[in-house]
Write an enzyme that holds these catalytic residues in place. Structure first.
Site, short mmCIF file in Angstrom:
data_model
loop_
_atom_site.label_atom_id
_atom_site.label_comp_id
_atom_site.label_asym_id
_atom_site.label_seq_id
_atom_site.Cartn_x
_atom_site.Cartn_y
_atom_site.Cartn_z
N ASP A 108 0.97 -1.20 0.05
CA ASP A 108 0.08 -0.10 0.01
C ASP A 108 0.82 1.30 0.05
O ASP A 108 2.02 1.22 0.54
CB ASP A 108 -0.87 0.06 1.13
N HIS A 109 0.38 2.30 -0.49
CA HIS A 109 1.00 3.52 -0.44
C HIS A 109 1.66 3.93 0.95
O HIS A 109 2.88 4.55 1.12
CB HIS A 109 0.14 4.77 -1.02
#
Ligand code: URA
Length: 236
Positions: A108-109
């Site tokens: 995920d970011h």
């Protein structure tokens, strides 16, 4: 280097030619069988010849890159995504000048830590195949204190997405708000969802191990380097 049979960085000659853009499998095998390919200045007509680290390869008079595959470890920083199809966040490929490569799985970011980047599709396929149950380890910081009960719940298989029962996972409590979680699958936002199912929330997430390969502690966030041959063996 000692090269074991079947290690990912040992590739058959025809695969090396394909990766150099000399054509598809059939074309490359034909080039070899027809005597156009030289390994260390000697004609090699064995399409399956296992290319060695020091081999010098020519096709007729054209010099060929005998190591066209790259394997990179990055310590992914927060705020970057693993694809380059999103305008909201910059991509990890802004940090690395290898447009021919892809990430092996996604983080995920807001997740940091061990990211593998390669141009070897066969490696990523193998590491991502659900049946292979490749283990990944994450350092987790939680919003609420951890209760010992969660160890058993994770072990039995947490339910996420209403009805999906995760495979058994190992949770080791470090202190009230920190733990290490090992999972053997890779559903979308899996770790975050697992904690949400247990009425807790992930505050920060860092991948520290992929299969047998651990994140180099000397790599700062955003830094990357090539894997050593020893490290390649750990993901072979
Ligand atoms: N699980 C998550 O929730 N996010 C990641 O980035 C990786 C695993």
């Amino acid at each position: 280097m000692t090269a074991g049979v079947g290690l990912i960085y040992i590739k058959p000659l025809y695969v090396i030619l394909m990766k150099n853009g000399l054509g598809n499998q059939k074309v490359c095998k034909t080039l070899i069988k027809h005597g156009h390919v030289y390994v260390n200045n000697i004609i090699c007509m064995n399409t399956m010849y296992a290319v060695q680290i020091n081999d010098i390869i020519h096709v007729d008079n054209q010099s060929i890159n005998s190591h066209p595959f790259v394997y990179i470890m990055m310590n992914k920083p927060k705020g970057y995504i693993c694809s380059n199809q999103n305008e909201k966040y910059p991509s990890v490929f802004n940090l690395i000048d290898r447009k021919d490569c892809h990430c092996v799985g996604r983080l995920d970011h807001d997740t940091t830590g061990l990211l593998l980047i390669t141009n070897d599709q066969s490696l990523s396929k193998r590491l991502l195949l659900p049946q292979n149950h490749i283990e990944k380890y994450y350092e987790v910081k939680t919003l609420k204190p951890l209760n010992e009960n969660i160890i058993q719940i994770f072990y039995q298989g947490v339910i996420i997405d209403n009805d999906y029962q995760c495979l058994s996972s190992d949770l080791t409590i470090i202190d009230d708000y920190h733990c290490i979680v090992k999972i053997c699958e890779g559903k979308y936002h899996q770790i975050k969802k697992m904690f949400l199912s247990c009425q807790n929330k992930v505050i920060s997430l860092k991948r520290i191990q992929f299969h047998h390969l651990t994140l180099d502690p000397y790599l700062d966030e955003g830094e990357y380097r090539l894997l050593s041959y020893k490290e390649l063996e750990l993901i072979s």
